[in-house]
Structures are given as structure tokens and as C-alpha cells.
Design a protein around this motif. Sequence first.
Motif, PDB file in Angstrom:
ATOM      1  N   SER A  63       7.433  14.087   6.147  1.00 43.87           N
ATOM      2  CA  SER A  63       8.163  15.346   6.241  1.00 43.87           C
ATOM      3  C   SER A  63       8.582  15.754   4.836  1.00 43.87           C
ATOM      4  N   ALA A  64       8.633  17.063   4.574  1.00 40.89           N
ATOM      5  CA  ALA A  64       8.952  17.561   3.237  1.00 40.89           C
ATOM      6  C   ALA A  64      10.031  18.623   3.320  1.00 40.89           C
ATOM      7  N   PHE A  65      10.891  18.665   2.303  1.00 43.18           N
ATOM      8  CA  PHE A  65      11.999  19.618   2.271  1.00 43.18           C
ATOM      9  C   PHE A  65      12.615  19.617   0.877  1.00 43.18           C
ATOM     10  N   PRO A  66      13.373  20.650   0.505  1.00 45.62           N
ATOM     11  CA  PRO A  66      14.063  20.648  -0.786  1.00 45.62           C
ATOM     12  C   PRO A  66      15.407  19.917  -0.671  1.00 45.62           C
ATOM     13  N   GLN A  67      15.792  19.259  -1.743  1.00 45.01           N
ATOM     14  CA  GLN A  67      17.106  18.604  -1.777  1.00 45.01           C
ATOM     15  C   GLN A  67      17.568  18.510  -3.225  1.00 45.01           C
ATOM     16  N   ASP A  68      18.699  19.104  -3.521  1.00 45.43           N
ATOM     17  CA  ASP A  68      19.295  19.039  -4.854  1.00 45.43           C
ATOM     18  C   ASP A  68      18.312  19.446  -5.941  1.00 45.43           C
ATOM     19  N   LEU A  89      11.777  18.468  -4.873  1.00 51.61           N
ATOM     20  CA  LEU A  89      10.868  18.557  -3.736  1.00 51.61           C
ATOM     21  C   LEU A  89      10.769  17.154  -3.145  1.00 51.61           C
ATOM     22  N   VAL A  90      11.311  16.974  -1.968  1.00 52.76           N
ATOM     23  CA  VAL A  90      11.492  15.650  -1.374  1.00 52.76           C
ATOM     24  C   VAL A  90      10.547  15.472  -0.197  1.00 52.76           C
ATOM     25  N   ALA A  91      10.041  14.252  -0.049  1.00 46.06           N
ATOM     26  CA  ALA A  91       9.255  13.874   1.125  1.00 46.06           C
ATOM     27  C   ALA A  91       9.790  12.555   1.645  1.00 46.06           C
ATOM     28  N   LYS A  92       9.642  12.337   2.944  1.00 47.90           N
ATOM     29  CA  LYS A  92      10.112  11.085   3.510  1.00 47.90           C
ATOM     30  C   LYS A  92       9.297  10.746   4.753  1.00 47.90           C
ATOM     31  N   ASP A  93       9.321   9.442   5.102  1.00 44.73           N
ATOM     32  CA  ASP A  93       8.899   8.992   6.419  1.00 44.73           C
ATOM     33  C   ASP A  93       9.939   7.988   6.892  1.00 44.73           C
ATOM     34  N   LYS A  94       9.602   7.127   7.815  1.00 45.09           N
ATOM     35  CA  LYS A  94      10.591   6.203   8.358  1.00 45.09           C
ATOM     36  C   LYS A  94      10.992   5.105   7.378  1.00 45.09           C
ATOM     37  N   HIS A  95      10.188   4.880   6.341  1.00 43.58           N
ATOM     38  CA  HIS A  95      10.410   3.713   5.498  1.00 43.58           C
ATOM     39  C   HIS A  95      10.697   4.029   4.032  1.00 43.58           C
ATOM     40  N   ALA A 101       8.429  21.128   6.202  1.00 39.08           N
ATOM     41  CA  ALA A 101       7.209  20.866   6.967  1.00 39.08           C
ATOM     42  C   ALA A 101       7.233  19.417   7.419  1.00 39.08           C
ATOM     43  N   GLY A 102       6.556  19.147   8.508  1.00 36.70           N
ATOM     44  CA  GLY A 102       6.416  17.777   8.952  1.00 36.70           C
ATOM     45  C   GLY A 102       7.146  17.484  10.252  1.00 36.70           C
ATOM     46  N   PRO A 103       6.812  16.315  10.826  1.00 35.92           N
ATOM     47  CA  PRO A 103       5.924  15.304  10.245  1.00 35.92           C
ATOM     48  C   PRO A 103       4.449  15.695  10.352  1.00 35.92           C
TER      49      PRO A 103
END
Length: 713
Positions: free
Chosen positions: A163-168, A171-177, A219-221
Motif C-alpha cells: 500500500s502507498a500513501f504520503p506521510q510527512d 512517499l511511503v509504502a508498507k505491507d504487513k512486515h 493506492a493498495g494493497p
Amino acid sequence: MAGVARAEGADTPAAARASGEAPGGPGASTVFTPADKTGFGTSRTKESLVWFTLQGGRMSETYYPDLSTPAARQTQLVVTDGRTFVERLSDGESRTELCGRDGAPVYRLTSKGTGWCAVTRYVTDPERASVLIDVDVRSETNAPLRVFLLHDPSLSGDGDDDSAFPQDGALVAKDKHAASALVAHDGFAESTVGYLGVNDGWSELSENNGNLEHHYATAGPGNVLQTGRLRIDGRTRTRQTVVLGFGEKPADAVSTARRSLRRGFDAAARAYERGWSDYLAGLPGTPGSLRTPSQQALYTASVVTLAAGEDKRNPGAFIASPSMPWDFASRHVVPETGPYHLVWPRDQYQIGTGLLAAGDRAAAERALDFMLRTQESDGHWAQNCKVDGEPFWTNIQLDETAAPMLLAWLLDRHDARTLDRLVRAADFILGFKSEEGYKAPYSQQERWEEQSGYSPSTIASVIAGLVCLGDLLERGGQGEKAAEYLKAADKWQKSVEDWTVTTKGPDSSEPYYLRLTKNGKPDSGMKYELGNNIETPVDQRTVVDAGFLELVRLGVKRADDPVILNSLAVVDRKLAVDTPSGRHWYRYSGDGYGEQPNGEQWTVNRPEVKTTHGRLWPIFSGERGEYELLCGDRQSAAGRLRDMASTAGETLMLPEQVWDDRPPVPREQSGTGTASATPLAWTHAQYVRLARSLERGTPVEYPTVVAERYLRR
């Protein structure tokens, strides 16, 4: 600090412009970029759990938090004038240079396009898990440019669930780990996220003359791509620092990236280079056998490549290659990415002996310790495992179970714990019985993985391993345990020709070694399928390889043994090819482990792919050179080292395979690297060993205790 404040303030409008969720998920499936890397780097510190690779004008796979886990598929620039052209760095002319001080793996990538030139440099921050990219883009026509950064995350080795989104401002992306954060010194002028092949940034830019039609925030997952425009125009502003940071959570990744950004590229690069300089300064200098600066540079690059391939969370875990060649880059062949960024006991032995030859005894000790930690409960080693020790493929290869014995002997390791583990391995070998009812030294798989049978190379390894273990037991005060192992080794040494040498083969009227026999009866004419898209069964008497040289290189047979000499003549007739980079050899007769005839990738189990061709392997030049040293032919051995060096790419990466004299030659130059795994640690280890062996006049890994038992009677 003022620059940091400006950067943070400049990010805010970009984050505000992007809004809404991208439609169209989950996007196309992730396929990792090609395996012929031109760069591989990481710091020497344990704190920086990140590695980067370069390929085709871009940063390709980035690994975090370990070397079995790709965390990004690619990161690269797009340059456009917003009207007439839109060009990725990977689309045009590019040159990669190794530019680090004292051999440090710092890289400079120079790319050219329509009226522009881009120079990017890459290092990792020694204090944290981030990659810093120094970006310099200049307009050659004085026309203003737009420069976008494309980033394709693949966190936790799977790019289809991010999943991707803006933060501070990042451009940030993350999953469960895990999570990643992309930041730029002056922030992003605009940004978007989308799904691969649906509405990703590259699709938008290429379809809209270099303009982003949409500015999605989230966007995402799915298989998400992130795009941000850098605040440079190629005229008044040409340079930016970009950081890709990682962490377990988004906030961790953003903090990591921001801290590296505050440190700056130049400061991080100095510390990065200093770490590698200090490491190399602690080793002996380049061997005296290396006469030219280019040979010396390749030796240093080989040592660095081997050292960089060690996982930081799991000391002693050395991967085969930081790449995923051919169809291993998708989910078609294996359910997870791999298997080259795994640990193979065979490759571990090659790397351990290479680093030992380079003077890094501690690394070789760690390699052995890792193998001892990951031994299966019944005494054998899995075919390969992840860097944390989790088995991946679990087939049994007896040479891999013997490899720790050979490495332990070279390290003179006869402590009680080591001997206990090695005894368990020896007991497994002696008790091994295949599903077909064959007993050791028959192996479920030989060293090329694809076949079971009686293999000269496997038999050489287990004989030498058992003899080395017997010697270690004697020195460890447990000589009474050695007799059974030595008895088996002696029996197999006398029987290896009965199992693997044909007297009725079509390739010589004199006896010669086969690649393997399926039944221990080399004159029987038994047939088997080679695999790798070669479905027609072949007579085992027609398939040869140079694996029998392990019998000489490990002290089991004499170099001037008549069957060895005749087998060499057969192998040279059937498997050798003279190329502009010297003479190289195929793995075995009819090998299909390589590209399709038109140069497209290797794959299996696809009905449209009927034929693939294995190409030439530079490691065989090194193995032949070690054999020639045992024959007393130092001049020929030195020539083999030069042949290996001639296959190195522009940044001194040695490949798994090089092109032969078949198509797609001449489009691809014979003797240059294919799209196989590059860099291959085994090739670099072989180069280091042969260079040091030439200096000493004898192979550095030669187990003299085996030779004394069998060659001096």
C-alpha cells in the motif's frame, strides 16, 4: 539545518496536491528486473540492513532487511520537456562506473537522452537502512526539463500486496512486515501513486507528453508504483539528494530516510568508503601473480563482492547472487523469488574458501559456523536455505553434506562441537539410500541439481570430505571414530571408475568419465532426460562434463591419470568454445540451462518454449587452471585467469554464463555475460582462489591429507 527546513516546507504543497485513492487495483503481477547487474553495494556496518543493485541504467532490486528479501523492484528517473519527449534512464544510453576510493562499491551511472545528461551516484548510509542517491541532471540545450522519480516497492519480497500513501512529505509504502519511505532534499513538486500497468506514473507520463494527469494520494494493497517530481529543471537547479529509507513501520522508514537526508550524500559516502577501505587494509595485498592494474582491480572487486554478499542479521550466511535471473524473477518457476539470493552449502564452500584465500579467515569461519547452525536433524544439509536458515529447496546433494568437512579441514577446526556436527553428516552419507534403492555415494542430486546418480564430482567430494574428517578426528583425540569413514572413502576411491567410466562410449575408444550414471553401470547405455526443455532421452554414455576434475583437485586421483587425460580430451572436443575472451566450457553435453535461441529468457514448463541453450561458464576456466597448477603448468593456469578476467563487465562483475558461438551471436558478443546471474559469487570466489593459487604455485584449497592417502602409495 536551514536546507532541511526548506526541504520539509517544500514537501507540504506536493502532499496537499495529491488526493484520493487510485482505482484499478491490484495491477499487473510483479516481475523483477533482469539479473545481469552492473552494481552491488552495501556498507560494512551491521546497522545498515540494506543492499542495492544496479541494472540497465537504474537502481534495480534493493534488499531489506536481509539478503533473501527484495524490498524494491526498481528506482529510476524519468526526464521530459513536458511536450516532445519522455525518457526513462533505462531506455537510453547509459554507462556504469565503479568509482569508490580503494575499491569501495560506489557507483556512478551516466545516462544520456534527448538534449540531457543525468549522472547518479549510489551508496548506503552506514548508520541506518537507507540508500542515498546523488542526482545531477543537466539540460544540454538550455531548455527546461522535468525530472521524475519512479519507485516500485516490493516489500517483504512480494510487490503485489503493498500500500502507498504520503506521510510527512515522504512517499511511503508498507505491507504487513516492512515499510519504505522516499524523500528528496527539496521535496517533490508533485506526486502520484498508481497500479502497475493501469495508472502508474510511467504510464501517465508516457501517455501524456510528460505530464501527470492524475495525482492520486493512496493506492493498495496491490502492485503499487510511486512517482514524484524533483525540484530541478536542468538549468538553474540541477542537483538533488534522494533517499530511500526502510523500517518495520512507516514512521520508522520516514525517520530513517530523514536522518540520512540530514547527513547528506557526501558525508555518508565518505563513511561508506572508509568502512570498505579499513576492511581491505586488514587483508593481504593483491597477489603477486596479478601483473596489471586491471587484474588487481578485478581481484579487489571480487573480494568486495564476496564480502558484500554476507547477510548482516545472520553472520556467515552468504548468498549465491543478488539477482533473480530469467523466469526466477516471476512466480512461474518457484512460489517465492529466488533461488539465487539463498544460501547453498556448495556455494558457501566456494565463497568461504575464496575469502580464506583472500586472507579473511574470520569470514570463512562464519561461513562454516552458519552451516553448522543450519544442519538438518538427520545430519545432512538442505539443498539451499534462506539467510535465516529456513530450508527452501530440500533435495539431498551429498557433495553439499561433504562440503563443511572440507572447509573445516582447511580451517583446522577440530573442536568437539564442530566434530559432533561433522560426524552426524558423515553418518548420514554412509547411511544414505535413495528411493530407487541405491546406496551412497549415489546422490539424489549432483552438483548441477538436475539429476540423480553416481557423479564423479559428488563422489570426489564425499571421499575427500570423509578423509578430511578422519584427520580432524585424529587431531581432536577421537581417532577411533575415523576408521569407518576412511574405510568407506577407500572403497569408493577404488570404485569410482567402475561407477562412472565408460569403455564403450561413442566419444572415444579409450575409457572416459561420464557426467553421471543413473545405475552405476557406465557401459549399460541407460537413457535419461536431461531436463531444462530437453525432453528426448539420451544415452548416459553420450553426456560428459568436467566434474571428474574434482577427483584431481581434491586429491583423489593423479593429474596424469590416463583416464583423466583422455576424459579431458573428450571434454575439450565436446564442450570447449574459443571466444574473444578466451576458451570457456559448457556445463555438460546438451545443457539447456540458458537463454532461448533468440536470446529470450530461460524458462521451463511453458508449452511455447521448446528449446533453451546453456551457455559457457567462466568458473570452468578457473577449475581448469587449478588442475593445470597440479600438473606444474603455471603458464597455462595464468592464461585461464586472464580468460576469466576477460568476461568481467564494465564494473568488474563476473557472470554465471557468457555467450557462446551460437545465436543470438553476433547481436550479442561471444564471450560476454548473458542475462544469467551476475555477479555470481562462485565465479568471483574462483577468480580469487586461482589468483592466490598462482602466487603460491599450488591450489590453495587442495586437501593434502587426501593426496597423501591416495597419491603417494
